[in-house]
Design an enzyme around this catalytic site. Structure first.
Site, PDB file in Angstrom:
ATOM      1  N   CYS A  44      -3.169  -3.300  -0.746  1.00 31.64           N
ATOM      2  CA  CYS A  44      -3.686  -3.507  -2.105  1.00 31.64           C
ATOM      3  C   CYS A  44      -4.503  -4.774  -2.261  1.00 31.64           C
ATOM      4  O   CYS A  44      -5.559  -4.764  -2.896  1.00 31.64           O
ATOM      5  CB  CYS A  44      -2.552  -3.458  -3.129  1.00 31.64           C
ATOM      6  SG  CYS A  44      -1.450  -4.888  -3.171  1.00 31.64           S
ATOM      7  N   HIS A  87       2.195  -6.336  -6.692  1.00 26.16           N
ATOM      8  CA  HIS A  87       1.010  -5.487  -6.588  1.00 26.16           C
ATOM      9  C   HIS A  87      -0.169  -6.133  -7.303  1.00 26.16           C
ATOM     10  O   HIS A  87      -0.010  -6.759  -8.351  1.00 26.16           O
ATOM     11  CB  HIS A  87       1.287  -4.110  -7.196  1.00 26.16           C
ATOM     12  CG  HIS A  87       0.111  -3.188  -7.146  1.00 26.16           C
ATOM     13  ND1 HIS A  87      -0.502  -2.826  -5.964  1.00 26.16           N
ATOM     14  CD2 HIS A  87      -0.599  -2.573  -8.141  1.00 26.16           C
ATOM     15  CE1 HIS A  87      -1.517  -2.022  -6.218  1.00 26.16           C
ATOM     16  NE2 HIS A  87      -1.590  -1.865  -7.522  1.00 26.16           N
ATOM     17  N   ASP A 112      -7.946   0.153  -9.947  1.00 24.96           N
ATOM     18  CA  ASP A 112      -6.994  -0.105  -8.866  1.00 24.96           C
ATOM     19  C   ASP A 112      -7.271   0.848  -7.711  1.00 24.96           C
ATOM     20  O   ASP A 112      -6.936   2.024  -7.777  1.00 24.96           O
ATOM     21  CB  ASP A 112      -5.565   0.088  -9.383  1.00 24.96           C
ATOM     22  CG  ASP A 112      -4.506  -0.291  -8.363  1.00 24.96           C
ATOM     23  OD1 ASP A 112      -4.872  -0.674  -7.235  1.00 24.96           O
ATOM     24  OD2 ASP A 112      -3.318  -0.215  -8.710  1.00 24.96           O
TER      25      ASP A 112
END
Length: 296
Positions: A89, A128, A145
């Protein structure tokens, strides 16, 4: 505070690490984007979807005990120019933030608690990275995202609006508010259906976040912790996914799961290192670095 006024643009710092024109061109070639390069909603949606479908999610650096660099030039070298790697991520969203900044979007880095399967949101740490993107001329910022390594991930960004369902490239999401002890509103991204199967098994919380801005040094610390902590799932087993228009492919340890758009799911266990490396190369487009043990 209403969902359309909950975000004050002056509260959020710009995030736009410089990319050279050559690096930007290489990125767009890598994701196959030949559309407009304007700071508008259509470009944001198109680039977001093209990024996810072109660049795989993988944790092979943490699996080798290494925290990957988040420097934009290093991300271009690994995810773009190499052509045989992906990232997790922090890498994906840092790269997208840099690209969007170059296109004229204003981007804020957010942290989120991954709450898939959690009984209490507070039991999960903020590990995250997600992005809040301001689109010129649109009063609503968007949640973007490209680095959530789960079948319930966004394929396209969604406006920061509560209790509205959005359909993005075949996946349905919504944002809701949840109670918590902090001074800022808590937003929760929910996905409809079971594990991205396309079936209607209700709404499932994916991650929870507030609009507090985080900076690059914050993610340097989080990135190092997630990549090197022996208790982190990303340092202990292979976790790789790729998304196409008709399927979602996930390798979680030795378990390979292939989920098609019609809900069909196929699973099998990989039996040895040779097979695992072959699957990653042929199915995910990833060449495994030397010294990586996929099936410990």
């Amino acid at each position: 505070m209403s969902e359309t006024t909950a975000f004050a643009p002056a509260f959020a710092p710009a995030f736009a690490p410089a990319l050279t024109p050559d690096e930007l061109d290489a990125y767009f070639r890598r994701i196959g984007w030949d559309g407009d390069r304007r700071a508008d909603a259509a470009t944001l949606r198109g680039v977001h979807l093209a990024h996810i479908r072109a660049l795989p999610f993988e944790n092979l650096d943490p699996l080798r005990g290494t925290a990957p660099s988040l420097d934009p030039a290093d991300l271009i070298a690994k995810l773009v120019r190499d052509g045989r790697r992906g990232g997790y991520c922090y890498e994906h969203n840092t790269l997208l933030a840099a690209v969007l900044g170059e296109l004229g979007f204003r981007v804020t880095l957010l942290t989120a608690r991954v709450v898939v399967g959690a009984r209490r949101f507070e039991d999960r740490p903020r590990t995250h990275m997600a992005l809040l993107v301001e689109v010129p001329g649109d009063p609503r910022p968007h949640l973007a995202d490209v680095g959530f390594g789960a079948p319930g991930a966004l394929l396209e960004p969604v406006p920061l609006t509560a209790d509205v369902e959005f359909d993005g490239a075949g996946r349905r999401h919504r944002l809701v508010h949840a109670p918590h002890r902090g001074p800022l509103e808590l937003w929760v991204l929910e996905a409809q259906g079971h594990a991205g199967s396309g079936t209607n098994d209700g709404w499932q919380a994916q991650y929870a976040f507030t609009l507090e801005p985080f900076e690059r040094p914050d993610f340097e610390v989080i990135n190092w912790h997630i990549a090197t902590n022996p208790r982190s799932p990303f340092s202990s087993r292979a976790y790789v996914q790729c998304v196409t228009s008709d399927r979602h492919l996930l390798l979680d340890g030795p378990l390979l799961t292939e989920t098609h758009a019609d809900g069909t799911v196929k699973q099998r266990e990989l039996t040895d290192e040779t097979e695992a490396r072959r699957v990653l190369e042929e199915e995910f487009g990833i060449v495994v670095p030397d010294g990586t043990c996929l099936l410990p």
